[in-house]
Motif scaffolding. Structure first.
Motif, PDB file in Angstrom:
ATOM      1  N   UNK A   4       0.868  -1.172   0.000  1.00 41.66           N
ATOM      2  CA  UNK A   4       0.000   0.000   0.000  1.00 41.66           C
ATOM      3  C   UNK A   4       0.905   1.222   0.000  1.00 41.66           C
ATOM      4  N   UNK A   5       0.758   2.088  -1.005  1.00 40.71           N
ATOM      5  CA  UNK A   5       1.634   3.244  -1.148  1.00 40.71           C
ATOM      6  C   UNK A   5       0.845   4.540  -1.051  1.00 40.71           C
ATOM      7  N   UNK A   6       1.442   5.534  -0.402  1.00 42.03           N
ATOM      8  CA  UNK A   6       0.845   6.864  -0.237  1.00 42.03           C
ATOM      9  C   UNK A   6       1.774   7.915  -0.819  1.00 42.03           C
ATOM     10  N   UNK A   7       1.207   8.907  -1.516  1.00 46.24           N
ATOM     11  CA  UNK A   7       1.985  10.010  -2.091  1.00 46.24           C
ATOM     12  C   UNK A   7       1.284  11.331  -1.783  1.00 46.24           C
ATOM     13  N   UNK A   8       1.954  12.201  -1.025  1.00 42.80           N
ATOM     14  CA  UNK A   8       1.370  13.513  -0.694  1.00 42.80           C
ATOM     15  C   UNK A   8       2.465  14.572  -0.620  1.00 42.80           C
ATOM     16  N   UNK A   9       3.522  14.409  -1.429  1.00 38.91           N
ATOM     17  CA  UNK A   9       4.687  15.280  -1.327  1.00 38.91           C
ATOM     18  C   UNK A   9       4.508  16.618  -2.020  1.00 38.91           C
ATOM     19  N   UNK A  10       3.448  16.762  -2.852  1.00 37.53           N
ATOM     20  CA  UNK A  10       3.236  18.008  -3.592  1.00 37.53           C
ATOM     21  C   UNK A  10       1.739  18.287  -3.671  1.00 37.53           C
ATOM     22  N   UNK A  11       1.277  18.948  -4.730  1.00 40.04           N
ATOM     23  CA  UNK A  11      -0.133  19.322  -4.833  1.00 40.04           C
ATOM     24  C   UNK A  11      -1.049  18.121  -5.019  1.00 40.04           C
ATOM     25  N   UNK A  12      -0.579  17.110  -5.735  1.00 37.04           N
ATOM     26  CA  UNK A  12      -1.393  15.912  -5.959  1.00 37.04           C
ATOM     27  C   UNK A  12      -1.283  14.964  -4.776  1.00 37.04           C
ATOM     28  N   UNK A  13      -2.366  14.235  -4.539  1.00 37.89           N
ATOM     29  CA  UNK A  13      -2.358  13.165  -3.534  1.00 37.89           C
ATOM     30  C   UNK A  13      -2.814  11.893  -4.221  1.00 37.89           C
ATOM     31  N   UNK A  14      -2.219  10.777  -3.845  1.00 41.61           N
ATOM     32  CA  UNK A  14      -2.617   9.516  -4.455  1.00 41.61           C
ATOM     33  C   UNK A  14      -2.307   8.356  -3.532  1.00 41.61           C
ATOM     34  N   UNK A  15      -2.997   7.261  -3.799  1.00 46.86           N
ATOM     35  CA  UNK A  15      -2.783   6.015  -3.071  1.00 46.86           C
ATOM     36  C   UNK A  15      -2.827   4.883  -4.082  1.00 46.86           C
ATOM     37  N   UNK A  16      -2.074   3.839  -3.832  1.00 45.49           N
ATOM     38  CA  UNK A  16      -2.032   2.716  -4.770  1.00 45.49           C
ATOM     39  C   UNK A  16      -1.776   1.426  -4.014  1.00 45.49           C
ATOM     40  N   UNK A  17      -2.196   0.336  -4.621  1.00 48.71           N
ATOM     41  CA  UNK A  17      -1.850  -1.002  -4.144  1.00 48.71           C
ATOM     42  C   UNK A  17      -1.169  -1.731  -5.289  1.00 48.71           C
ATOM     43  N   UNK A  18      -0.018  -2.301  -4.996  1.00 46.67           N
ATOM     44  CA  UNK A  18       0.696  -3.113  -5.978  1.00 46.67           C
ATOM     45  C   UNK A  18       0.962  -4.489  -5.389  1.00 46.67           C
ATOM     46  N   UNK A  19       0.967  -5.480  -6.253  1.00 52.73           N
ATOM     47  CA  UNK A  19       1.394  -6.812  -5.860  1.00 52.73           C
ATOM     48  C   UNK A  19       2.661  -7.102  -6.643  1.00 52.73           C
TER      49      UNK A  19
END
Length: 235
Positions: A4-19
């Motif tokens: 489970x990955x989280x990205x909030x380092x700039x204006x965009x925010x996102x979350x993802x799941x990878x296998x």
């Protein structure tokens, strides 16, 4: 292994799941709303729609820096909270490396760059070849005046990724540095890149505990700089 990955380092925010290296689900938002209000709801909705649960995640990954001080604190804090509650290891991913993975399918030199303001950028260079990345420089805060001669001396076309791409593209072209600006859907930070960077941390033994997870700012905050200036003025 599910990440489970989280990205909030700039204006965009996102979350993802990878296998492994395969993207299973992703949610992306660039609306200007505060990450503290959007990131966890994005995670919850994404997992629900994908038929997944937090308990199924093996690793919690996050863009740990560089980036917006507030954004990094939000992302790292939420990753710590999830990992602590689930007793899962964390992957503290370089924001710049995570961005570079979005262009790893290309061949050539990738310039991952974020606008750090104060006449600086956060930047790192990578060589993309055969779907893999080789790091050429560390993550750093550097001025364009320092960066451009260094890049120019290497004589390679630059593949620009990150929210500082427009800034560098214009500056590079003015100085005769060949550059390619990726389209927005590949240029802006996304949680898939964080998850892909986390795969490399898993392979290299770079995971940490929730307690050890911390942001990597790469320079002092404005408040810290002002305090130091005040202290110098008293000497």
């Amino acid at each position: 292994m599910k990440i489970l990955a989280l990205e909030s380092s700039a204006k965009a925010a996102s979350a993802a799941v990878c296998e492994g290296e395969e993207l299973v689900a992703q949610s992306f938002q660039r609306t200007g709303l505060t990450h503290s209000a959007t990131l966890l709801p994005m995670v919850e909705d994404m997992l629900k729609n994908a038929g997944l649960t937090l308990a199924e995640m093996d690793v919690i990954a996050v863009a740990a820096g560089p980036g917006s001080f507030t954004g990094l604190r939000i992302g790292v804090s939420e990753a710590k909270g999830l990992a602590w509650a689930l007793d899962k290891p964390c992957a503290p991913c370089s924001t710049l490396e995570s961005m570079a993975w979005l262009a790893a399918h290309l061949e050539g030199e990738i310039c991952a760059v974020m606008d750090a303001r104060r006449n600086q950028v956060y930047q790192a260079s990578f060589l993309a070849r055969g779907g893999t990345l080789t790091r050429l420089t560390p993550d750093r805060a550097i001025s364009l005046e320092e960066l451009i001669p260094e890049i120019k001396n290497r004589g390679q076309t630059q593949i620009l990724v990150g929210d500082g791409g427009d800034l560098c593209y214009n500056a590079f072209r003015k100085q005769g540095v060949p550059a390619v600006l990726l389209p927005p859907h590949l240029r802006h930070q996304s949680a898939w890149g964080v998850a892909r960077a986390a795969v490399e941390l898993v392979r290299s033994g770079g995971l940490v505990s929730a307690a050890a997870l911390a942001p990597a700012y790469h320079r002092l905050s404005q408040a810290e700089r002002e305090r130091l200036n005040q202290e110098k003025g008293k000497i």
